[in-house]
Design a protein around this motif. Structure first.
Motif, PDB file in Angstrom:
ATOM      1  N   THR A  28     -13.611 -38.920  -5.908  1.00 17.00           N
ATOM      2  CA  THR A  28     -12.414 -38.852  -5.730  1.00 17.00           C
ATOM      3  C   THR A  28     -11.498 -40.386  -6.061  1.00 17.00           C
ATOM      4  N   TRP A  32      -5.592 -41.121  -6.818  1.00 14.86           N
ATOM      5  CA  TRP A  32      -5.264 -39.089  -7.072  1.00 14.86           C
ATOM      6  C   TRP A  32      -5.022 -38.393  -5.563  1.00 14.86           C
ATOM      7  N   ARG A  36      -1.583 -37.210  -4.637  1.00 13.73           N
ATOM      8  CA  ARG A  36      -1.284 -35.753  -4.366  1.00 13.73           C
ATOM      9  C   ARG A  36      -1.328 -35.468  -2.758  1.00 13.73           C
ATOM     10  N   CYS A 108      -2.778 -27.105  14.236  1.00 15.78           N
ATOM     11  CA  CYS A 108      -1.712 -28.131  14.077  1.00 15.78           C
ATOM     12  C   CYS A 108      -0.030 -28.112  14.527  1.00 15.78           C
ATOM     13  N   ARG A 148     -14.680 -32.940  -0.410  1.00 16.90           N
ATOM     14  CA  ARG A 148     -13.472 -34.305  -0.916  1.00 16.90           C
ATOM     15  C   ARG A 148     -11.517 -33.164  -0.570  1.00 16.90           C
ATOM     16  N   LEU A 186      -8.006 -21.337   6.514  1.00 18.05           N
ATOM     17  CA  LEU A 186      -8.181 -22.210   7.423  1.00 18.05           C
ATOM     18  C   LEU A 186      -8.780 -22.316   8.610  1.00 18.05           C
ATOM     19  N   GLY A 198      -7.151 -25.080   0.261  1.00 14.73           N
ATOM     20  CA  GLY A 198      -5.762 -26.338   0.485  1.00 14.73           C
ATOM     21  C   GLY A 198      -4.598 -25.478  -0.231  1.00 14.73           C
ATOM     22  N   ARG A 199      -4.786 -25.354  -1.448  1.00 11.91           N
ATOM     23  CA  ARG A 199      -3.747 -25.184  -2.337  1.00 11.91           C
ATOM     24  C   ARG A 199      -2.665 -23.634  -1.974  1.00 11.91           C
ATOM     25  N   HIS A 233       5.073 -31.754  10.528  1.00 15.97           N
ATOM     26  CA  HIS A 233       3.934 -31.439  10.403  1.00 15.97           C
ATOM     27  C   HIS A 233       3.779 -32.958  10.055  1.00 15.97           C
ATOM     28  N   ASN A 236       1.049 -33.830   4.229  1.00 13.42           N
ATOM     29  CA  ASN A 236       0.491 -33.837   2.779  1.00 13.42           C
ATOM     30  C   ASN A 236       2.306 -33.553   2.633  1.00 13.42           C
ATOM     31  N   ARG A 238       3.838 -34.256   0.026  1.00 19.29           N
ATOM     32  CA  ARG A 238       4.558 -32.519  -0.998  1.00 19.29           C
ATOM     33  C   ARG A 238       4.651 -31.881  -0.256  1.00 19.29           C
ATOM     34  N   ASN A 263      -3.978 -36.872   8.142  1.00 18.24           N
ATOM     35  CA  ASN A 263      -3.275 -35.022   8.774  1.00 18.24           C
ATOM     36  C   ASN A 263      -3.760 -35.673  10.353  1.00 18.24           C
TER      37      ASN A 263
HETATM   38  O1  UT7 Z   1      -2.386 -28.997   8.630  1.00 25.04           O
HETATM   39  C1  UT7 Z   1      -2.248 -28.281   8.069  1.00 25.04           C
HETATM   40  C2  UT7 Z   1      -3.623 -28.011   7.425  1.00 25.04           C
HETATM   41  N1  UT7 Z   1      -3.135 -28.376   5.833  1.00 25.04           N
HETATM   42  C3  UT7 Z   1      -2.537 -28.737   5.063  1.00 25.04           C
HETATM   43  O2  UT7 Z   1      -1.375 -28.515   5.009  1.00 25.04           O
HETATM   44  C4  UT7 Z   1      -3.050 -29.150   4.250  1.00 25.04           C
HETATM   45  C5  UT7 Z   1      -2.347 -28.185   2.569  1.00 25.04           C
HETATM   46  N2  UT7 Z   1      -3.405 -28.308   1.603  1.00 25.04           N
HETATM   47  C6  UT7 Z   1      -3.075 -29.391   0.381  1.00 25.04           C
HETATM   48  O3  UT7 Z   1      -3.008 -30.367   0.793  1.00 25.04           O
HETATM   49  C7  UT7 Z   1      -3.614 -30.239  -0.946  1.00 25.04           C
HETATM   50  O4  UT7 Z   1      -3.428 -28.291  -0.936  1.00 25.04           O
HETATM   51  C8  UT7 Z   1      -4.622 -30.629  -0.978  1.00 25.04           C
HETATM   52  C9  UT7 Z   1      -4.508 -31.579  -0.995  1.00 25.04           C
HETATM   53  C10 UT7 Z   1      -5.838 -30.119  -0.143  1.00 25.04           C
HETATM   54  C11 UT7 Z   1      -5.373 -30.549  -2.903  1.00 25.04           C
HETATM   55  O5  UT7 Z   1      -3.760 -30.744  -3.559  1.00 25.04           O
HETATM   56  P1  UT7 Z   1      -3.794 -29.821  -4.252  1.00 25.04           P
HETATM   57  O6  UT7 Z   1      -2.354 -30.150  -5.201  1.00 25.04           O
HETATM   58  O7  UT7 Z   1      -3.807 -28.496  -3.775  1.00 25.04           O
HETATM   59  O8  UT7 Z   1      -5.176 -29.546  -5.539  1.00 25.04           O
HETATM   60  P2  UT7 Z   1      -6.245 -28.422  -5.628  1.00 25.04           P
HETATM   61  O9  UT7 Z   1      -6.405 -27.568  -4.438  1.00 25.04           O
HETATM   62  O10 UT7 Z   1      -4.582 -27.142  -6.649  1.00 25.04           O
HETATM   63  O11 UT7 Z   1      -6.931 -28.908  -6.748  1.00 25.04           O
HETATM   64  C12 UT7 Z   1      -6.741 -29.449  -8.077  1.00 25.04           C
HETATM   65  C13 UT7 Z   1      -7.660 -30.642  -8.576  1.00 25.04           C
HETATM   66  C14 UT7 Z   1      -8.632 -29.130  -8.829  1.00 25.04           C
HETATM   67  O12 UT7 Z   1      -9.446 -29.685 -10.068  1.00 25.04           O
HETATM   68  P3  UT7 Z   1      -9.537 -28.793 -11.372  1.00 25.04           P
HETATM   69  O13 UT7 Z   1      -9.744 -27.415 -10.643  1.00 25.04           O
HETATM   70  O14 UT7 Z   1      -7.652 -29.064 -11.822  1.00 25.04           O
HETATM   71  O15 UT7 Z   1      -9.766 -29.470 -12.415  1.00 25.04           O
HETATM   72  C15 UT7 Z   1      -9.398 -30.009  -7.459  1.00 25.04           C
HETATM   73  O16 UT7 Z   1     -10.920 -29.473  -7.551  1.00 25.04           O
HETATM   74  O17 UT7 Z   1      -8.028 -31.373  -8.102  1.00 25.04           O
HETATM   75  C16 UT7 Z   1      -9.644 -31.627  -7.734  1.00 25.04           C
HETATM   76  N3  UT7 Z   1      -9.246 -32.429  -6.318  1.00 25.04           N
HETATM   77  C17 UT7 Z   1      -9.606 -33.573  -6.088  1.00 25.04           C
HETATM   78  N4  UT7 Z   1      -9.380 -34.607  -6.742  1.00 25.04           N
HETATM   79  C18 UT7 Z   1     -10.008 -35.648  -6.570  1.00 25.04           C
HETATM   80  C19 UT7 Z   1      -9.410 -31.147  -5.226  1.00 25.04           C
HETATM   81  N5  UT7 Z   1      -9.633 -32.421  -4.713  1.00 25.04           N
HETATM   82  C20 UT7 Z   1      -9.497 -33.415  -4.414  1.00 25.04           C
HETATM   83  C21 UT7 Z   1      -9.765 -34.292  -4.204  1.00 25.04           C
HETATM   84  N6  UT7 Z   1      -9.704 -35.809  -5.368  1.00 25.04           N
HETATM   85  N7  UT7 Z   1      -9.998 -34.435  -3.372  1.00 25.04           N
END
Ligand code: UT7
Length: 306
Positions: A28, A32, A36, A108, A148, A186, A198-199, A233, A236, A238, A263
């Motif tokens: 990571t 990023w 993100r 949460c 990650r 989750l 996550g997504r 809460h 994130n 975003r 978080n």
């Molecule tokens: O408390 C309540 C519960 N939790 C939440 O509300 C969390 C909700 N989810 C999120 O905050 C976001 O979904 C995350 C921060 C977890 C992930 O962000 P995202 O923009 O949704 O990323 P993604 O899962 O769609 O992944 C995008 C890309 C992927 O790579 P490819 O497939 O595009 O090549 C992932 O493998 O980013 C990659 N990726 C990372 N890269 C670097 C996922 N995690 C990481 C990381 N570092 N830590």
């Protein structure tokens, strides 16, 4: 009769885990994670009961009362120290309370659920005059630091508030929701670590929170323009931005700590509340909106006249 917040307290463990620290062990990057999720550091190494005691003590001091003045302890947590007794019992002992105590698990959304539950109990004839509402979680104890997608997000912390019967501090409206069909996106099993799609969580959270805020404002006969302070809460940045866009609440009204705390689950709203209080914006008659969401999925929104 209404209920005001007479004192706020918080606690974060001393150990800080930075994005750079995570870069060293995970695939990571600081860039990023900032882009993100909006997180730069988080606190780890906490214990739910200990954090809860510290935050509770702080809130009691801020309210200028003593432990004996608390009539009920309500702890929300999804990382209890053990299966039973409830972690509220340990906090009860640690604070030297002389009242009832129980745990709530709405992930949460726990603090917001707890606020509504406490408020309702305080409205009962013979109900508690003062409730210590604590949100405490040590999710670092449940994180898989090789994953990650979760290791970058979660941190430990606690926030507490003394809720007190008063002529000021009305709960204008609330909305409590849950969708148990979404449990698989989750969860954390006994003895396991946090698993998250996550997504999916992101998308469902934005939709649920925006809908819940709209329903709550409608019930309160308020518009987004009437709201002075928004405490969402901290999962994130975003998600917070997307919810604000959908609900026409300006980001400038939100008070956020996610950059330095990550978080912290149920602790995140009271931590954000303390931040808002430090900025001097939590003045009598201000319209304050709080909304939490998390595993379950659960969500809870309330709007209060401070
Ligand atoms: O408390 C309540 C519960 N939790 C939440 O509300 C969390 C909700 N989810 C999120 O905050 C976001 O979904 C995350 C921060 C977890 C992930 O962000 P995202 O923009 O949704 O990323 P993604 O899962 O769609 O992944 C995008 C890309 C992927 O790579 P490819 O497939 O595009 O090549 C992932 O493998 O980013 C990659 N990726 C990372 N890269 C670097 C996922 N995690 C990481 C990381 N570092 N830590």
């Amino acid at each position: 009769m209404a209920v005001r917040i007479a004192g706020i307290g918080t606690s974060l463990p001393a150990k800080v885990l930075s994005n750079q620290d995570l870069e060293a062990t995970l695939d990571t990057s600081d860039a990023w994670i900032r882009e993100r999720a909006g997180i730069v550091t988080r606190h780890v190494g906490g214990i739910t009961s200990q954090l809860g005691i510290e935050a509770g003590n702080d809130a009691i001091k801020a309210a200028n009362i003593s432990a004996d003045d608390i009539d009920l302890l309500l702890l929300s947590t999804s990382s209890p120290d053990q299966r039973f007794p409830g972690t509220s019992a340990q906090i009860h002992a640690g604070l030297g309370l002389n009242c009832g105590a129980f745990d709530v698990n709405a992930a949460c959304a726990g603090f917001a659920y707890g606020y509504v539950a406490a408020y309702a109990m305080m409205m009962l004839a013979g109900g508690p005059k003062r409730v210590l509402n604590i949100g405490s979680d040590a999710l670092s104890t449940l994180v898989d630091y090789d994953d990650r997608s979760t290791a970058i997000l979660f941190g430990d912390g606690a926030g507490a508030c003394v809720m007190e019967r008063h002529e000021q501090g009305e709960l204008l409206a609330f909305d409590l929701g849950a969708d148990g069909d979404l449990a698989p996106i989750l969860y954390c099993r006994h003895g396991g670590t946090i698993k998250m799609a996550g997504r999916e969580v992101f998308k469902k959270a934005v939709r649920a929170v925006a809908g819940s805020i709209e329903a709550t404002l409608k019930r309160a006969k308020l518009t987004p323009a009437d709201v002075d302070v928004v405490l969402l809460h901290q999962a994130n940045i975003r998600i917070i931005e997307s919810v604000c866009t959908r609900t026409s609440l300006p980001m400038s009204k939100t008070f956020n700590v996610i950059e330095t705390t990550g978080n912290t689950s149920t602790a995140s709203i009271p931590l954000a509340m303390q931040h808002a209080a430090n900025q001097g914006v939590l003045e009598p008659n201000k319209i304050v909106l709080m909304s939490g969401f998390g595993a379950g999925m659960t969500w809870a929104t309330l709007v209060v006249r401070w």
